[in-house]
Motif scaffolding. Structure first.
Motif, PDB file in Angstrom:
ATOM      1  N   LEU A  73     -10.732 -35.402   9.931  1.00 11.04           N
ATOM      2  CA  LEU A  73     -10.538 -33.956  10.060  1.00 11.04           C
ATOM      3  C   LEU A  73     -11.838 -33.212   9.751  1.00 11.04           C
ATOM      4  CD1 LEU A  73      -7.024 -33.729   8.392  1.00 11.04           C
ATOM      5  CD2 LEU A  73      -7.527 -33.139  10.773  1.00 11.04           C
ATOM      6  N   ALA A  74     -12.548 -33.676   8.727  1.00 10.19           N
ATOM      7  CA  ALA A  74     -13.839 -33.060   8.387  1.00 10.19           C
ATOM      8  C   ALA A  74     -14.822 -33.205   9.544  1.00 10.19           C
ATOM      9  CB  ALA A  74     -14.398 -33.691   7.113  1.00 10.19           C
ATOM     10  N   ASN A  75     -14.864 -34.382  10.148  1.00 10.81           N
ATOM     11  CA  ASN A  75     -15.743 -34.611  11.294  1.00 10.81           C
ATOM     12  C   ASN A  75     -15.363 -33.737  12.483  1.00 10.81           C
ATOM     13  OD1 ASN A  75     -17.712 -36.531  10.497  1.00 10.81           O
ATOM     14  ND2 ASN A  75     -16.178 -38.151  10.515  1.00 10.81           N
ATOM     15  N   GLU A  76     -14.095 -33.348  12.533  1.00 10.85           N
ATOM     16  CA  GLU A  76     -13.600 -32.501  13.616  1.00 10.85           C
ATOM     17  C   GLU A  76     -13.935 -31.028  13.377  1.00 10.85           C
ATOM     18  OE1 GLU A  76     -11.400 -32.496  17.335  1.00 10.85           O
ATOM     19  OE2 GLU A  76     -12.368 -34.043  16.134  1.00 10.85           O
ATOM     20  N   GLY A  77     -14.496 -30.728  12.194  1.00 14.85           N
ATOM     21  CA  GLY A  77     -14.846 -29.348  11.872  1.00 14.85           C
ATOM     22  C   GLY A  77     -13.681 -28.558  11.310  1.00 14.85           C
ATOM     23  N   ILE A  78     -12.741 -29.248  10.671  1.00 20.13           N
ATOM     24  CA  ILE A  78     -11.550 -28.609  10.103  1.00 20.13           C
ATOM     25  C   ILE A  78     -11.690 -28.572   8.583  1.00 20.13           C
ATOM     26  CG2 ILE A  78      -9.040 -28.824   9.809  1.00 20.13           C
ATOM     27  CD1 ILE A  78      -9.006 -30.203  12.595  1.00 20.13           C
ATOM     28  N   LEU A 135     -13.282 -35.381  -7.094  1.00 19.89           N
ATOM     29  CA  LEU A 135     -14.543 -34.640  -6.990  1.00 19.89           C
ATOM     30  C   LEU A 135     -15.596 -35.433  -6.227  1.00 19.89           C
ATOM     31  CD1 LEU A 135     -14.693 -32.997 -10.531  1.00 19.89           C
ATOM     32  CD2 LEU A 135     -13.918 -31.992  -8.373  1.00 19.89           C
ATOM     33  N   ASP A 136     -15.603 -36.757  -6.423  1.00 20.39           N
ATOM     34  CA  ASP A 136     -16.530 -37.605  -5.666  1.00 20.39           C
ATOM     35  C   ASP A 136     -16.230 -37.516  -4.172  1.00 20.39           C
ATOM     36  OD1 ASP A 136     -17.803 -38.390  -7.964  1.00 20.39           O
ATOM     37  OD2 ASP A 136     -16.853 -40.374  -8.057  1.00 20.39           O
ATOM     38  N   PHE A 137     -14.943 -37.526  -3.842  1.00 22.15           N
ATOM     39  CA  PHE A 137     -14.562 -37.472  -2.429  1.00 22.15           C
ATOM     40  C   PHE A 137     -14.848 -36.092  -1.842  1.00 22.15           C
ATOM     41  CE2 PHE A 137     -11.040 -37.655   0.927  1.00 22.15           C
ATOM     42  CZ  PHE A 137     -11.855 -38.318   1.829  1.00 22.15           C
ATOM     43  N   LYS A 138     -14.642 -35.053  -2.639  1.00 23.22           N
ATOM     44  CA  LYS A 138     -14.974 -33.700  -2.177  1.00 23.22           C
ATOM     45  C   LYS A 138     -16.455 -33.625  -1.807  1.00 23.22           C
ATOM     46  CE  LYS A 138     -15.218 -28.853  -3.601  1.00 23.22           C
ATOM     47  NZ  LYS A 138     -14.954 -27.851  -4.645  1.00 23.22           N
ATOM     48  N   ASN A 139     -17.313 -34.157  -2.675  1.00 29.45           N
ATOM     49  CA  ASN A 139     -18.753 -34.146  -2.400  1.00 29.45           C
ATOM     50  C   ASN A 139     -19.078 -34.946  -1.143  1.00 29.45           C
ATOM     51  OD1 ASN A 139     -19.297 -32.586  -4.657  1.00 29.45           O
ATOM     52  ND2 ASN A 139     -19.618 -34.355  -5.996  1.00 29.45           N
ATOM     53  N   GLU A 140     -18.401 -36.082  -0.973  1.00 26.39           N
ATOM     54  CA  GLU A 140     -18.622 -36.921   0.202  1.00 26.39           C
ATOM     55  C   GLU A 140     -18.251 -36.169   1.486  1.00 26.39           C
ATOM     56  OE1 GLU A 140     -16.988 -41.155   2.037  1.00 26.39           O
ATOM     57  OE2 GLU A 140     -16.726 -40.734  -0.099  1.00 26.39           O
ATOM     58  N   LEU A 141     -17.125 -35.469   1.454  1.00 22.84           N
ATOM     59  CA  LEU A 141     -16.695 -34.715   2.635  1.00 22.84           C
ATOM     60  C   LEU A 141     -17.668 -33.587   2.964  1.00 22.84           C
ATOM     61  CD1 LEU A 141     -12.857 -34.482   1.922  1.00 22.84           C
ATOM     62  CD2 LEU A 141     -13.939 -35.761   3.779  1.00 22.84           C
ATOM     63  N   GLN A 142     -18.203 -32.956   1.943  1.00 24.19           N
ATOM     64  CA  GLN A 142     -19.138 -31.856   2.184  1.00 24.19           C
ATOM     65  C   GLN A 142     -20.481 -32.357   2.712  1.00 24.19           C
ATOM     66  OE1 GLN A 142     -18.742 -29.897  -1.705  1.00 24.19           O
ATOM     67  NE2 GLN A 142     -17.606 -28.256  -0.710  1.00 24.19           N
ATOM     68  N   ILE A 143     -20.831 -33.602   2.376  1.00 29.29           N
ATOM     69  CA  ILE A 143     -22.029 -34.218   2.949  1.00 29.29           C
ATOM     70  C   ILE A 143     -21.763 -34.595   4.410  1.00 29.29           C
ATOM     71  CG2 ILE A 143     -23.515 -36.266   2.866  1.00 29.29           C
ATOM     72  CD1 ILE A 143     -23.164 -36.157  -0.226  1.00 29.29           C
ATOM     73  N   ILE A 144     -20.564 -35.116   4.681  1.00 25.89           N
ATOM     74  CA  ILE A 144     -20.184 -35.493   6.047  1.00 25.89           C
ATOM     75  C   ILE A 144     -20.273 -34.291   6.978  1.00 25.89           C
ATOM     76  CG2 ILE A 144     -18.181 -36.163   7.475  1.00 25.89           C
ATOM     77  CD1 ILE A 144     -17.413 -38.068   5.164  1.00 25.89           C
ATOM     78  N   ASN A 145     -19.767 -33.148   6.500  1.00 20.01           N
ATOM     79  CA  ASN A 145     -19.839 -31.928   7.311  1.00 20.01           C
ATOM     80  C   ASN A 145     -20.071 -30.726   6.405  1.00 20.01           C
ATOM     81  OD1 ASN A 145     -19.609 -29.784   9.044  1.00 20.01           O
ATOM     82  ND2 ASN A 145     -17.791 -30.558  10.106  1.00 20.01           N
ATOM     83  N   PRO A 146     -21.323 -30.310   6.260  1.00 17.99           N
ATOM     84  CA  PRO A 146     -21.646 -29.179   5.374  1.00 17.99           C
ATOM     85  C   PRO A 146     -21.070 -27.848   5.847  1.00 17.99           C
ATOM     86  CG  PRO A 146     -23.610 -30.466   5.943  1.00 17.99           C
ATOM     87  CD  PRO A 146     -22.527 -30.911   6.861  1.00 17.99           C
TER      88      PRO A 146
END
Length: 234
Positions: free
Chosen positions: A21-26, A39-50
């Motif tokens: 979903l993050a890669n999809e821009g959602i 929190l680790d996963f939140k940071n990972e998602l924000q790196i995947i799609n800032p």
């Protein structure tokens, strides 16, 4: 920008779905009982799609009060929730007659209650907006009971039944409901087993299916999708 809420977000299928979903821009709202993992996963998602917003809240999705606090806070932070992925679940290997005390309530509150409560929380807003999509992660045990996991099978049967009712209530209002029915999928349920990943469904396969279903035209809905290992159930 669209917003999605995912339960059971940080592991297995929920993790893979959140990444897709993050890669999809959602924008995504995620929760977990484990604050560090969250929190680790939140940071990972924000790196995947800032470019997306990630809302993360420590919560036990099997606890009704905490679940609804998460839903309320996610809506306040992100706005209208377009996609709800009901992924939270647990598998207990036990026949009903051998269940430990409290097993039924525990599995009911994990495998069924969150979908019911999030449907009631978000459903009317989606109806009014005439848009939205619920993805409910069921199981092949929703179709054919597994006697070695009796109560799990009962709760997954109930989840598929709830999904069908949701679809009938929402379809005339432009809101979509999809039952995702995985077979043997390589998640934490198999962490103590020796298995060949090439004989199993991967969490990324489930995520890919959800993204492709979501991309369909407004007039198309996938009522149910069954995804099993190519060589057969493990």
């Amino acid at each position: 920008m669209k917003n999605a809420l995912i339960t059971g977000s940080t592991k297995g299928m929920g993790r893979a779905i959140s990444i897709s979903l993050a890669n999809e821009g959602i924008n995504v709202a995620i929760c977990s009982r484990n604050e560090k993992e969250l929190l680790d996963f939140k940071n990972e998602l924000q790196i995947i799609n800032p470019d997306i917003e990630v809302f993360a809240m420590q919560a036990d999705g099997s606890n009704r009060e905490q679940l609804l606090k998460f839903a309320t806070a996610a809506q306040q932070q992100l706005g209208f929730i377009d996609i709800v992925v009901n992924n939270l679940g647990m598998y207990i290997y036990s026949s009903i007659l051998d269940d430990e005390a409290g097993s039924f309530e525990k599995q009911l509150n994990t495998n069924l209650m969150p979908t019911y409560e999030l449907y009631r929380f978000f459903g009317k807003a989606m109806m009014a907006a005439r848009t939205g999509h619920f993805f409910n992660i069921c199981s092949v045990a929703s179709l054919n009971p597994i006697p070695q996991a009796g109560t799990y099978s009962v709760t997954k049967y109930a989840l598929l039944g709830l999904t069908k009712v949701m679809r009938l209530e929402l379809q005339e209002h432009g809101v979509k409901v999809t039952a995702v029915i995985p077979g043997s999928t390589l998640t934490d349920s198999w962490k103590d087993a020796v298995v060949d990943k090439n004989t199993m469904v991967l969490p990324e396969d489930i995520a890919s299916a959800i993204i492709n279903i979501y991309r369909m035209s407004p007039g198309a809905n996938v009522d149910e999708i069954i995804i099993k290992p190519a060589p057969g159930q493990v």
